[in-house]
Design an enzyme around this catalytic site. Structure first.
Site, PDB file in Angstrom:
ATOM      1  N   GLU A  14       0.822  -1.221   0.000  1.00 27.35           N
ATOM      2  CA  GLU A  14       0.000   0.000   0.000  1.00 27.35           C
ATOM      3  C   GLU A  14       0.855   1.270   0.000  1.00 27.35           C
ATOM      4  O   GLU A  14       0.515   2.258   0.647  1.00 27.35           O
ATOM      5  CB  GLU A  14      -0.963   0.030   1.206  1.00 27.35           C
ATOM      6  CG  GLU A  14      -1.797  -1.204   1.420  1.00 27.35           C
ATOM      7  CD  GLU A  14      -2.590  -1.632   0.204  1.00 27.35           C
ATOM      8  OE1 GLU A  14      -2.784  -0.816  -0.703  1.00 27.35           O
ATOM      9  OE2 GLU A  14      -2.985  -2.809   0.148  1.00 27.35           O
ATOM     10  N   GLY A  15       1.924   1.245  -0.777  1.00 33.28           N
ATOM     11  CA  GLY A  15       2.822   2.404  -0.825  1.00 33.28           C
ATOM     12  C   GLY A  15       3.938   2.220   0.187  1.00 33.28           C
ATOM     13  O   GLY A  15       3.696   2.239   1.382  1.00 33.28           O
TER      14      GLY A  15
END
Lengths: 576, 576
Positions: B427-428
């Site tokens: 997620e990043g």
């Protein structure tokens, strides 16, 4: 691909550690040393590296009281033995190769970087064998040591017990004298690395136990040689009670052993009674330096994978690049990836420099240099703990460079991270190293050891270079903190030692700053001699990074230590 | 035993997050909320916790194109569905329970602490379903959303591709329009959590793809609903190409998926063309807060195990104790063990406070408070990254408290450490969160978001308490650094952003200092109301520890950031 940087190793050995001077009066020359390292390199690449994933995935199994290892382990360990890397650690009078410790450790580094859990057996055997070499009788040397030197018998160290892990004072394994001079051993040992396997003809356990009637605590501990198979070939009463299922380091079995469940475990006293712990400290100190070298090697191995990946993997563009149809860049072009790589490089290279410095001090000690032993004693807790903490951090960064891929078994970096997590625990936890440093080493002989170390650092600082001024400042800060804490330890030991671990980290960072001073001074010397080069520029830049991001942390730590912050000490059980 | 501290959770919900005010005008009362948390607690303890080791040891298998999970997974996930923890995340108009996000997240925390890899399916399904809720047609809501709310269909987010992990601009999956309004999807997706399994009747993939002829880069990305089984029950052309073998988080399958290998993968456009990334950001932002909550829950779970162990395990004596025959103390009596426990407590408790604050902001946003969204945007990168980094560190400490035992599968702490290592990646990555914060959020609307945050912190500081002065100083320091870096980012983005990750860490530490201010202010309020107690004393002591050992680090970081040290930026590829 190699799991380590050979060019850096050569630079460190010859330009930093001064191996040329060390071997000047010996039979060895540079070519011979390189030949030994090439032999290690060949086993590392052909035998150790390729089976890394396989022997991690197949955990040792406990079957019918035996420890069953994956098939690939035995031939790999045998190749290591056959190439002489166990005999390399022993002196020629017992059949060993008598290599300088510095060369032996360089080879150990190569092999550990390539497969740390395979290299553990050799390290343990050399450590155990050297204890017999130092304190054994002629008969013990013949019966146990010589087959160990030949790599036919392996060794272990049996200290911990279920109720006594770090507190050896509380061991209860007993040794009852028999009429023939031998002892009947009874007790249970835990966390025994290499405690059982079928890789060697025999296993020689060095066991701490208490002879009934001796003094309480550590003063009543004696050391015993307890073979798995007795000299007459019969099975001794040592049984494998179970294997630990570890997060990593899997090809080194980790065992619970029962001694004398059937009343027939026979052992021989090593050296004199009640001196066992002092003897064992010889092995523990070697093991601690070995743990640090292993942690460094794992850090190095992860760094090599991350570096290669960062150079090859295209992904994204620079923040200033606006055209989405332009070609993706290699991730090494992203500043934050270079930071992750520099963080690794700036940790693993000085850690190697310290491990090699410790090895040269072992060599100097053998050559009867009295100050070498003092310095080695001061550096041992750092050599063990710093790489265990900060090269583990390097392994964390290596995973991050690879992103999702690093979290999978398609690459070895997640394994390095799992393997390395053991190192802050075994051979004395991180906390115990801090107590050893601040509670013992700093106080011994009114601080003589620390003075020797500081003088040695000042002498290097005097030679100048880019790092000298900042290191001098950090050293002065460390001296202030040390004086302050030593006084408190003497006055109120419990509160005085409350921040021993933080002191250890600060001390370690200053030592690593010193290593970077040495590395950059050597780089400067080579640049003046042979011209500048990328590897030398890289050393200077990594030193700059380390000083800017890591050595600078000693300022904040010093503030905490100078007021000896008691926030943890004052916390109470019921408040958690 | 619980994997979390229920007393702390109650304190945080009612005394810190202000849940009482939040539900004042709703159908819920305190008793109802506690009933929901009790239901989560029951599944956590009876279903999730007991199978943790089993479903970690039995990795998902890729067999004949299917993902086969251990038998224990399906009934556990079903219990979670049956108890309503998927429907809890949706509004009543689509059949959901319409719980406040704050209550939903508190339940998610309980379940994630008890088994993070099981709780992943629910989080993904709620995230995907909410996207359809926000942007889908009535028909899409009926076909896909309603069965998701019922927990019959699960959801995924399909962003990354083999050649485009973090760089979505470079995805090549294409969506060709068909005559009937649907799209034919062709491409390969990587790292898809929950991408295949047989836990639900159907899997609804939300897939980023490009419609040919659209603009290049992220402006040409559209979002598609691509079910595993089509509405008519036939199998869609989505095939499982393989499973990733992960270090942890194992019961959440992680998949490589091929779309349209046979040319028959049919999808529906969600919302308008070319707005896919903006839509997906809604899910990504929720997922980022969810990742932070999961990381916090893992940190909390490790802390609970370490605390219980430290209270029970006898080992050694105080440094000042000289009698080796005296009784061994519990290891919590050693200052360094208390430090390891405090380090965990002082990280996991403010991390939970931030996750719950974010949840209250989601609730406020739903109630149309415009400033809530701005503040949430500023806090999201911290809520994701700080626990991922520092609650992972807490898991490292938990292992250390247990020593050798912590390195084995006899205790769950090594699993927490492996599970949590995913969180700084997905997620990043940590680096991408830094770029999001410094490169986007800080600059947006001329710094309006940061001003809102700083004003909110100052308003809490004005209420006083033990932490207020030090936090005010740290905030001023952060403002200086922010102004300084924002100017450089505007001028030379590449160099300006070179230390975005360090800025993120500094920013995060100040936010956590703020959380400790809020926690201690609430503790003070409760002490004045109900009298002082051990839990409140513990909050104050943990805050002291955090301020002394962690918030103080922002001084050193500020020095580095104010000169925007370029040692990593200036490093060159060839120098490594």
């Amino acid at each position: 691909m190699r799991a380590y940087d050979r060019e850096d190793l050569q630079f460190q050995l010859w330009e930093v550690a001064g191996l040329g001077d060390l071997i000047a009066d010996s039979d060895l020359d540079r070519e011979a040393v390189n030949g030994i390292l090439d032999a290690a390199d060949q086993i590392a690449r052909d035998v150790f590296l390729p089976i890394g994933r396989e022997i991690d995935e197949q955990e040792p199994q406990f079957v019918d009281g035996r420890a069953i290892l994956p098939d690939a382990v035995k031939p790999a360990v045998q190749a290591f033995v056959d190439a002489g890397f166990i005999s390399a650690g022993f002196s020629p009078e017992h059949g060993g190769m008598g290599l300088p410790e510095t060369v032996h450790q360089a080879a150990a580094f190569i092999l550990a970087a390539s497969n740390v859990s395979l290299s553990g057996y050799g390290m343990l055997t050399v450590g155990a064998g050297r204890l017999i070499q130092s304190f054994g009788t002629q008969a013990q040397k013949k019966t146990y040591l010589e087959p160990m030197v030949e790599g036919r018998f392996f060794g272990t160290m049996c200290l911990s017990e279920p109720q006594a892990g770090s507190s050896l004072s509380d061991i209860t394994t007993r040794a009852d004298p028999m009429d023939d001079g031998r002892y009947r051993i009874t007790g249970r040992k835990m966390w025994i690395s290499g405690g059982d396997h079928e890789l060697s003809e025999n296993i020689v356990h060095l066991v701490l136990a208490k002879i009934p009637g001796g003094p309480p605590g550590v003063k009543g501990i004696s050391l015993f040689v307890v073979p798995k198979f007795r000299a007459d070939g019969t099975r001794n009463d040592v049984t494998l009670a179970g294997l630990n299922h570890k997060m990593g380091y899997r090809a080194t079995t980790n065992c619970a052993l029962n001694f004398g469940d059937g009343g027939e475990c026979l052992g021989e006293l090593l050296g004199e009674p009640h001196k066992g712990l002092a003897y064992m400290f010889q092995m523990m100190n070697e093991a601690r330096i070995g743990v640090g070298m292993g942690a460094t090697a794992l850090g190095q191995a992860g760094y090599q994978v991350a570096l290669a990946y960062a150079r090859e993997r295209p992904q994204g563009r620079a923040p200033g690049a606006k055209d989405p149809t332009s070609k993706q860049v290699a991730i090494i072009d992203h500043a934050d990836v270079r930071r992750l790589l520099l963080a690794q490089k700036s940790a693993v290279e000085p850690a190697l420099a310290l491990a090699l410095l410790c090895a040269t001090l072992v060599d100097a000690e053998r050559a009867a240099d009295p100050s070498a032993g003092v310095l080695l004693g001061m550096l041992t807790p750092v050599a063990k703990s710093w790489p265990s903490e900060f090269c583990l951090e390097a392994n964390k960064h290596a995973i991050q460079v690879l992103g999702g891929a690093g979290y999978t078994r398609d690459y070895p970096v997640e394994r390095h991270y799992r393997d390395n997590r053991l190192n802050p625990i075994h051979e004395g936890t991180h906390g115990i190293q801090g107590m050893d440093l601040l509670g013992r080493k700093i106080l011994m002989d009114s601080g003589a050891g620390f003075s020797v170390l500081a003088a040695r650092m000042r002498s290097d600082i005097a030679a100048g270079g880019e790092c000298a001024a900042a290191l001098a400042e950090a050293l002065t800060r460390l001296e202030d903190v040390t004086a302050h804490l030593a006084a408190q330890v003497a006055e109120t030991p419990d509160r005085g030692l409350a921040n021993a671990t933080l002191y250890l980290d600060m001390f370690g960072h200053v030592v690593m700053g010193w290593m970077w001073l040495r590395l950059t001074q050597a780089a400067q010397k080579v640049a003046e001699r042979d011209g500048d080069s990328d590897i030398l520029r890289g050393k200077r830049q990594a030193a700059r990074y380390f000083y800017a991001r890591e050595l600078s942390r000693t300022r904040g730590w010093a503030e905490i230590l100078l007021r000896n912050d008691q926030s943890a000490f004052d916390m109470q059980d019921g408040w958690f």
